[in-house]
Scaffold this motif. Structure first.
Motif, PDB file in Angstrom:
ATOM      1  N   SER A 140       0.906  -1.157   0.162  1.00  0.00           N
ATOM      2  CA  SER A 140      -0.169   0.115  -0.172  1.00  0.00           C
ATOM      3  C   SER A 140       0.707   1.273   0.129  1.00  0.00           C
ATOM      4  CB  SER A 140      -0.874  -0.040   1.231  1.00  0.00           C
ATOM      5  OG  SER A 140      -1.688  -1.125   1.130  1.00  0.00           O
ATOM      6  N   LYS A 143      -1.020   4.193  -1.529  1.00  0.00           N
ATOM      7  CA  LYS A 143      -2.066   4.698  -0.917  1.00  0.00           C
ATOM      8  C   LYS A 143      -1.319   5.619   0.347  1.00  0.00           C
ATOM      9  CE  LYS A 143      -5.495   1.303  -1.346  1.00  0.00           C
ATOM     10  NZ  LYS A 143      -6.216   0.094  -0.695  1.00  0.00           N
ATOM     11  N   ASP A 234      -7.006   1.810   5.355  1.00  0.00           N
ATOM     12  CA  ASP A 234      -6.111   2.729   4.494  1.00  0.00           C
ATOM     13  C   ASP A 234      -6.905   3.074   3.299  1.00  0.00           C
ATOM     14  OD1 ASP A 234      -6.306   0.241   3.350  1.00  0.00           O
ATOM     15  OD2 ASP A 234      -3.934  -0.136   3.106  1.00  0.00           O
ATOM     16  N   ASN A 235      -8.232   2.789   3.162  1.00  0.00           N
ATOM     17  CA  ASN A 235      -9.178   3.146   2.183  1.00  0.00           C
ATOM     18  C   ASN A 235     -10.057   4.374   2.389  1.00  0.00           C
ATOM     19  OD1 ASN A 235     -10.638   1.772   3.617  1.00  0.00           O
ATOM     20  ND2 ASN A 235     -11.570   0.564   2.091  1.00  0.00           N
ATOM     21  N   SER A 295     -14.217   0.642   9.262  1.00  0.00           N
ATOM     22  CA  SER A 295     -13.503   1.517   8.522  1.00  0.00           C
ATOM     23  C   SER A 295     -12.858   2.952   9.493  1.00  0.00           C
ATOM     24  CB  SER A 295     -14.441   2.293   7.627  1.00  0.00           C
ATOM     25  OG  SER A 295     -15.184   1.268   6.736  1.00  0.00           O
ATOM     26  N   ASN A 354     -14.858   7.320   1.584  1.00  0.00           N
ATOM     27  CA  ASN A 354     -14.056   6.377   1.064  1.00  0.00           C
ATOM     28  C   ASN A 354     -13.146   6.981   0.183  1.00  0.00           C
ATOM     29  OD1 ASN A 354     -15.473   4.182   2.146  1.00  0.00           O
ATOM     30  ND2 ASN A 354     -17.030   4.345   0.640  1.00  0.00           N
TER      31      ASN A 354
END
Length: 355
Positions: A140, A143, A234-235, A295, A354
Protein backbone atom coordinates in the motif's frame (compact mmCIF):
# COMPACT_ATOMS: atom_id res chain seq x y z
CA UNK A 1 48.48 -108.58 98.81
CA UNK A 2 47.63 -105.23 97.14
CA UNK A 3 48.63 -105.08 93.55
CA UNK A 4 50.20 -102.10 91.86
CA UNK A 5 47.06 -101.44 89.79
CA UNK A 6 44.78 -101.29 92.83
CA UNK A 7 47.19 -98.99 94.62
CA UNK A 8 47.23 -96.56 91.70
CA UNK A 9 43.41 -96.51 91.51
CA UNK A 10 43.24 -95.66 95.20
CA UNK A 11 45.66 -92.81 94.80
CA UNK A 12 43.67 -91.42 91.81
CA UNK A 13 40.44 -91.42 93.85
CA UNK A 14 42.13 -89.51 96.63
CA UNK A 15 43.39 -86.72 94.31
CA UNK A 16 40.14 -86.35 92.28
CA UNK A 17 37.93 -85.61 95.26
CA UNK A 18 39.49 -82.21 96.11
CA UNK A 19 39.41 -81.17 92.41
CA UNK A 20 35.73 -81.84 92.23
CA UNK A 21 35.03 -79.74 95.30
CA UNK A 22 37.15 -76.87 93.93
CA UNK A 23 35.19 -76.83 90.67
CA UNK A 24 32.00 -76.84 92.61
CA UNK A 25 33.18 -73.89 94.67
CA UNK A 26 34.24 -71.92 91.53
CA UNK A 27 30.87 -72.57 89.95
CA UNK A 28 29.14 -71.25 93.02
CA UNK A 29 31.20 -68.06 92.98
CA UNK A 30 30.47 -67.47 89.26
CA UNK A 31 26.77 -68.05 89.71
CA UNK A 32 26.71 -65.52 92.54
CA UNK A 33 28.09 -62.68 90.36
CA UNK A 34 25.27 -62.78 87.71
CA UNK A 35 22.54 -61.29 89.94
CA UNK A 36 24.87 -58.47 90.90
CA UNK A 37 25.54 -57.56 87.23
CA UNK A 38 21.85 -57.75 86.37
CA UNK A 39 20.97 -55.58 89.35
CA UNK A 40 23.55 -53.00 88.28
CA UNK A 41 22.24 -52.89 84.72
CA UNK A 42 18.69 -52.56 86.01
CA UNK A 43 19.71 -49.56 88.07
CA UNK A 44 21.29 -47.89 85.04
CA UNK A 45 18.17 -48.50 82.94
CA UNK A 46 15.96 -47.12 85.71
CA UNK A 47 18.10 -44.00 85.98
CA UNK A 48 17.98 -43.45 82.16
CA UNK A 49 14.19 -43.86 81.97
CA UNK A 50 13.70 -41.59 84.97
CA UNK A 51 15.90 -38.93 83.40
CA UNK A 52 14.01 -38.99 80.11
CA UNK A 53 10.68 -38.80 81.89
CA UNK A 54 11.95 -35.84 83.88
CA UNK A 55 13.10 -34.08 80.70
CA UNK A 56 9.73 -34.70 78.98
CA UNK A 57 7.95 -33.38 82.04
CA UNK A 58 10.09 -30.24 81.97
CA UNK A 59 9.42 -29.74 78.26
CA UNK A 60 5.68 -30.14 78.76
CA UNK A 61 5.79 -27.68 81.61
CA UNK A 62 7.61 -25.08 79.47
CA UNK A 63 5.21 -25.52 76.53
CA UNK A 64 2.22 -25.33 78.84
CA UNK A 65 3.55 -22.10 80.29
CA UNK A 66 4.06 -20.57 76.84
CA UNK A 67 0.57 -21.56 75.69
CA UNK A 68 -0.96 -20.15 78.85
CA UNK A 69 1.05 -16.96 78.47
CA UNK A 70 0.07 -16.42 74.83
CA UNK A 71 -3.47 -17.73 75.00
CA UNK A 72 -4.80 -14.20 75.32
CA UNK A 73 -3.22 -13.18 72.01
CA UNK A 74 -4.50 -16.10 69.94
CA UNK A 75 -7.34 -15.24 67.49
CA UNK A 76 -10.67 -16.87 68.09
CA UNK A 77 -10.99 -17.60 64.35
CA UNK A 78 -8.04 -18.71 62.23
CA UNK A 79 -7.12 -16.27 59.46
CA UNK A 80 -6.51 -17.32 55.86
CA UNK A 81 -2.79 -16.78 56.42
CA UNK A 82 -2.84 -19.12 59.45
CA UNK A 83 -4.65 -21.81 57.49
CA UNK A 84 -2.23 -21.51 54.57
CA UNK A 85 0.72 -21.76 56.94
CA UNK A 86 -0.80 -24.77 58.66
CA UNK A 87 -1.43 -26.54 55.40
CA UNK A 88 2.01 -25.74 54.08
CA UNK A 89 0.61 -23.69 51.18
CA UNK A 90 2.76 -20.59 51.48
CA UNK A 91 3.49 -20.70 47.74
CA UNK A 92 -0.22 -20.49 46.98
CA UNK A 93 -0.51 -17.61 49.41
CA UNK A 94 2.30 -15.79 47.62
CA UNK A 95 0.57 -16.23 44.25
CA UNK A 96 -2.67 -14.88 45.70
CA UNK A 97 -0.87 -11.79 46.93
CA UNK A 98 0.76 -11.31 43.51
CA UNK A 99 -2.62 -11.66 41.79
CA UNK A 100 -4.11 -9.05 44.12
CA UNK A 101 -1.21 -6.72 43.32
CA UNK A 102 -1.73 -7.26 39.58
CA UNK A 103 -5.43 -6.52 39.94
CA UNK A 104 -4.69 -3.34 41.88
CA UNK A 105 -2.24 -2.28 39.18
CA UNK A 106 -4.79 -3.02 36.46
CA UNK A 107 -7.41 -0.93 38.23
CA UNK A 108 -4.98 1.96 38.59
CA UNK A 109 -4.15 1.82 34.89
CA UNK A 110 -7.71 2.02 33.71
CA UNK A 111 -9.23 -1.45 34.02
CA UNK A 112 -12.10 0.33 35.77
CA UNK A 113 -12.67 3.82 34.43
CA UNK A 114 -14.31 4.89 37.65
CA UNK A 115 -10.86 4.72 39.23
CA UNK A 116 -9.18 8.11 39.17
CA UNK A 117 -5.66 6.88 39.89
CA UNK A 118 -4.89 6.78 36.18
CA UNK A 119 -5.74 10.46 35.93
CA UNK A 120 -3.14 11.22 38.58
CA UNK A 121 -0.48 9.35 36.59
CA UNK A 122 -1.40 11.18 33.42
CA UNK A 123 -0.63 14.50 35.08
CA UNK A 124 3.06 13.64 35.10
CA UNK A 125 3.34 14.35 31.38
CA UNK A 126 1.22 16.25 28.85
CA UNK A 127 -1.71 14.18 27.67
CA UNK A 128 -2.44 13.96 23.96
CA UNK A 129 -5.88 14.35 22.51
CA UNK A 130 -5.72 11.38 20.14
CA UNK A 131 -3.55 8.73 18.53
CA UNK A 132 -4.75 7.91 15.00
CA UNK A 133 -3.60 4.60 13.59
CA UNK A 134 -4.00 4.13 9.84
CA UNK A 135 -3.91 0.43 9.00
CA UNK A 136 -1.64 -0.26 6.04
CA UNK A 137 0.04 -3.20 4.32
CA UNK A 138 3.21 -4.04 2.44
CA UNK A 139 1.61 -3.34 -0.94
CA UNK A 140 0.00 0.00 0.00
CA UNK A 141 2.87 2.39 -0.59
CA UNK A 142 0.98 4.37 -3.23
CA UNK A 143 -1.97 4.81 -0.86
CA UNK A 144 0.35 6.08 1.84
CA UNK A 145 1.86 8.62 -0.53
CA UNK A 146 -1.62 9.80 -1.49
CA UNK A 147 -2.53 10.29 2.17
CA UNK A 148 0.72 12.15 2.85
CA UNK A 149 -0.16 14.52 0.03
CA UNK A 150 -3.76 15.08 1.12
CA UNK A 151 -5.19 14.95 4.66
CA UNK A 152 -2.13 13.61 6.51
CA UNK A 153 0.61 16.13 7.42
CA UNK A 154 4.25 15.38 6.59
CA UNK A 155 7.65 16.14 8.09
CA UNK A 156 7.60 19.33 10.21
CA UNK A 157 3.83 19.69 9.90
CA UNK A 158 3.44 16.21 11.40
CA UNK A 159 5.69 17.16 14.34
CA UNK A 160 3.77 20.38 14.95
CA UNK A 161 0.51 18.43 14.96
CA UNK A 162 1.95 16.12 17.62
CA UNK A 163 2.91 19.15 19.70
CA UNK A 164 -0.75 20.17 19.55
CA UNK A 165 -1.81 16.75 20.84
CA UNK A 166 -2.56 14.54 17.81
CA UNK A 167 -0.33 11.66 16.69
CA UNK A 168 -0.85 9.97 13.31
CA UNK A 169 0.94 6.76 12.33
CA UNK A 170 0.67 4.12 9.64
CA UNK A 171 0.23 0.80 11.48
CA UNK A 172 1.86 -2.33 10.11
CA UNK A 173 3.25 -5.62 11.41
CA UNK A 174 6.20 -7.69 10.31
CA UNK A 175 6.61 -10.14 7.46
CA UNK A 176 6.18 -13.85 8.07
CA UNK A 177 9.79 -14.14 6.87
CA UNK A 178 11.41 -11.76 9.30
CA UNK A 179 14.01 -9.45 7.80
CA UNK A 180 13.08 -10.06 4.16
CA UNK A 181 12.68 -7.38 1.48
CA UNK A 182 9.17 -6.49 2.71
CA UNK A 183 10.46 -5.62 6.16
CA UNK A 184 13.48 -3.80 4.77
CA UNK A 185 11.34 -1.62 2.48
CA UNK A 186 9.11 -0.59 5.40
CA UNK A 187 12.15 0.19 7.56
CA UNK A 188 13.67 2.29 4.76
CA UNK A 189 10.41 4.17 4.21
CA UNK A 190 10.02 4.79 7.94
CA UNK A 191 13.60 6.06 8.10
CA UNK A 192 12.64 8.79 5.62
CA UNK A 193 9.12 9.65 6.77
CA UNK A 194 9.11 8.84 10.52
CA UNK A 195 5.37 8.13 10.37
CA UNK A 196 5.07 4.38 11.07
CA UNK A 197 4.02 2.41 14.12
CA UNK A 198 5.61 -0.99 13.46
CA UNK A 199 4.06 -3.83 15.49
CA UNK A 200 7.10 -6.03 16.04
CA UNK A 201 5.13 -8.95 17.52
CA UNK A 202 2.41 -8.98 14.87
CA UNK A 203 2.57 -10.88 11.58
CA UNK A 204 1.08 -8.77 8.80
CA UNK A 205 -1.42 -11.00 7.00
CA UNK A 206 -5.09 -10.79 6.03
CA UNK A 207 -6.08 -13.64 8.33
CA UNK A 208 -4.29 -11.95 11.25
CA UNK A 209 -6.27 -8.71 10.99
CA UNK A 210 -8.34 -9.31 14.18
CA UNK A 211 -5.19 -9.76 16.25
CA UNK A 212 -3.81 -6.56 14.74
CA UNK A 213 -6.38 -4.61 16.76
CA UNK A 214 -4.98 -6.08 19.98
CA UNK A 215 -1.42 -5.18 19.05
CA UNK A 216 -2.32 -1.71 17.83
CA UNK A 217 -4.27 -0.59 20.89
CA UNK A 218 -1.82 -2.23 23.29
CA UNK A 219 1.24 -0.70 21.63
CA UNK A 220 -0.39 2.71 21.24
CA UNK A 221 -1.44 2.83 24.90
CA UNK A 222 2.04 1.87 26.06
CA UNK A 223 3.71 4.40 23.73
CA UNK A 224 1.46 7.47 24.08
CA UNK A 225 -0.86 8.78 26.77
CA UNK A 226 -3.93 10.04 24.92
CA UNK A 227 -7.60 10.53 25.64
CA UNK A 228 -8.68 8.71 22.47
CA UNK A 229 -7.30 6.02 20.17
CA UNK A 230 -8.60 5.94 16.60
CA UNK A 231 -8.42 3.09 14.10
CA UNK A 232 -8.71 4.01 10.39
CA UNK A 233 -8.46 1.77 7.35
CA UNK A 234 -6.17 2.71 4.47
CA UNK A 235 -9.04 3.24 2.02
CA UNK A 236 -10.50 6.15 4.00
CA UNK A 237 -9.94 9.89 3.61
CA UNK A 238 -10.23 11.89 6.82
CA UNK A 239 -11.48 15.37 7.51
CA UNK A 240 -8.78 15.77 10.12
CA UNK A 241 -10.02 19.12 11.42
CA UNK A 242 -13.57 17.77 11.74
CA UNK A 243 -12.35 14.68 13.62
CA UNK A 244 -10.26 16.78 16.00
CA UNK A 245 -13.23 19.07 16.66
CA UNK A 246 -15.43 16.04 17.41
CA UNK A 247 -12.89 14.64 19.88
CA UNK A 248 -12.33 18.02 21.52
CA UNK A 249 -16.03 18.09 22.35
CA UNK A 250 -15.68 14.71 24.09
CA UNK A 251 -12.69 15.55 26.27
CA UNK A 252 -12.92 14.12 29.77
CA UNK A 253 -15.38 11.39 28.76
CA UNK A 254 -14.57 7.84 29.76
CA UNK A 255 -15.66 4.48 28.43
CA UNK A 256 -16.60 5.78 24.96
CA UNK A 257 -16.94 3.40 22.02
CA UNK A 258 -17.61 5.62 19.00
CA UNK A 259 -18.31 4.77 15.38
CA UNK A 260 -20.87 4.01 12.74
CA UNK A 261 -22.83 1.32 14.59
CA UNK A 262 -24.27 -1.55 12.59
CA UNK A 263 -25.17 -5.22 12.73
CA UNK A 264 -25.37 -7.81 9.98
CA UNK A 265 -25.82 -11.41 8.93
CA UNK A 266 -23.27 -13.97 10.04
CA UNK A 267 -21.91 -15.88 7.03
CA UNK A 268 -21.80 -19.55 7.99
CA UNK A 269 -20.94 -21.09 4.60
CA UNK A 270 -17.24 -21.77 4.35
CA UNK A 271 -15.67 -20.39 1.21
CA UNK A 272 -17.94 -17.34 0.95
CA UNK A 273 -16.75 -13.80 1.54
CA UNK A 274 -16.88 -12.68 5.19
CA UNK A 275 -17.13 -16.31 6.37
CA UNK A 276 -17.25 -16.54 10.17
CA UNK A 277 -15.75 -19.80 11.57
CA UNK A 278 -17.41 -19.10 14.93
CA UNK A 279 -20.87 -18.61 13.37
CA UNK A 280 -22.54 -21.08 15.75
CA UNK A 281 -21.90 -18.76 18.70
CA UNK A 282 -24.29 -16.11 17.35
CA UNK A 283 -27.52 -18.07 17.75
CA UNK A 284 -30.08 -19.48 15.37
CA UNK A 285 -30.77 -16.13 13.72
CA UNK A 286 -27.08 -15.84 12.75
CA UNK A 287 -26.96 -12.10 13.32
CA UNK A 288 -24.03 -10.12 14.63
CA UNK A 289 -24.38 -7.94 17.69
CA UNK A 290 -24.18 -4.16 17.48
CA UNK A 291 -20.65 -2.96 16.68
CA UNK A 292 -18.81 -0.07 15.05
CA UNK A 293 -17.85 -0.32 11.40
CA UNK A 294 -14.23 -1.25 10.89
CA UNK A 295 -13.57 1.67 8.53
CA UNK A 296 -13.24 4.07 11.45
CA UNK A 297 -13.92 3.71 15.15
CA UNK A 298 -12.70 5.38 18.33
CA UNK A 299 -12.00 4.10 21.84
CA UNK A 300 -11.41 6.22 24.91
CA UNK A 301 -8.23 5.60 26.87
CA UNK A 302 -9.80 3.32 29.45
CA UNK A 303 -11.21 0.95 26.85
CA UNK A 304 -7.89 0.85 25.01
CA UNK A 305 -6.16 0.07 28.31
CA UNK A 306 -8.69 -2.67 28.94
CA UNK A 307 -7.66 -4.33 25.66
CA UNK A 308 -4.01 -3.95 26.55
CA UNK A 309 -4.40 -5.52 30.00
CA UNK A 310 -6.62 -8.41 28.87
CA UNK A 311 -5.33 -9.02 25.33
CA UNK A 312 -4.13 -12.55 26.13
CA UNK A 313 -7.64 -13.74 27.07
CA UNK A 314 -9.80 -11.80 24.58
CA UNK A 315 -11.55 -13.90 21.94
CA UNK A 316 -10.94 -12.87 18.32
CA UNK A 317 -13.37 -13.52 15.48
CA UNK A 318 -12.96 -13.47 11.71
CA UNK A 319 -13.10 -9.66 11.48
CA UNK A 320 -11.46 -6.99 13.58
CA UNK A 321 -14.59 -4.82 13.95
CA UNK A 322 -16.57 -7.83 15.22
CA UNK A 323 -13.74 -8.74 17.58
CA UNK A 324 -13.52 -5.25 19.08
CA UNK A 325 -17.31 -5.11 19.34
CA UNK A 326 -17.35 -8.36 21.30
CA UNK A 327 -14.75 -7.00 23.73
CA UNK A 328 -16.83 -3.90 24.31
CA UNK A 329 -19.87 -6.02 25.17
CA UNK A 330 -18.00 -7.38 28.16
CA UNK A 331 -17.52 -3.98 29.81
CA UNK A 332 -19.75 -1.07 30.66
CA UNK A 333 -18.91 0.88 27.50
CA UNK A 334 -20.93 3.85 26.27
CA UNK A 335 -21.89 3.29 22.64
CA UNK A 336 -21.86 6.45 20.51
CA UNK A 337 -23.48 5.94 17.11
CA UNK A 338 -22.51 9.03 15.09
CA UNK A 339 -23.49 9.40 11.43
CA UNK A 340 -20.45 11.59 10.86
CA UNK A 341 -18.34 8.44 11.31
CA UNK A 342 -20.23 6.53 8.59
CA UNK A 343 -17.66 6.92 5.82
CA UNK A 344 -19.82 5.45 3.06
CA UNK A 345 -22.93 7.54 3.81
CA UNK A 346 -24.09 10.44 1.63
CA UNK A 347 -24.27 12.85 4.55
CA UNK A 348 -22.50 16.14 3.88
CA UNK A 349 -21.19 16.75 7.39
CA UNK A 350 -18.97 13.78 8.07
CA UNK A 351 -15.36 13.30 9.04
CA UNK A 352 -14.49 10.46 6.70
CA UNK A 353 -15.16 9.22 3.18
CA UNK A 354 -14.09 6.33 0.99
CA UNK A 355 -10.85 7.08 -0.82
Amino acid sequence: METLASAMRRENRRFKAPSSSSASAGSSVASGRVPLVMAFLSCLAWLYVAGRLWQDAQTRAILSGLLEKNSGNLPKVLSVEDKLRTLGCKEIGRKIVEAEMDLTKAKSEGYLWGNRTAAVDSEKKPQLLAVIGVYTGFGSRLKRNVFRGSWMPRDDALKKLEEKGVVIRFVIGRSANRGDSLDRHIDDENQRTKDFLILESHEEAAEELPSKAKFFFSTAVETWDAEFYVKVEDNINLDLAGLIEMLEGRRGSQGLYMGCMKSGVVVSDEGQQWYEPEWWKFGDSKTYFRHASGSLFILSKNLARYININSASLQSYAHDDISVGSWMMGVNATYVDDDRLCCSSSRQEKVCSNA
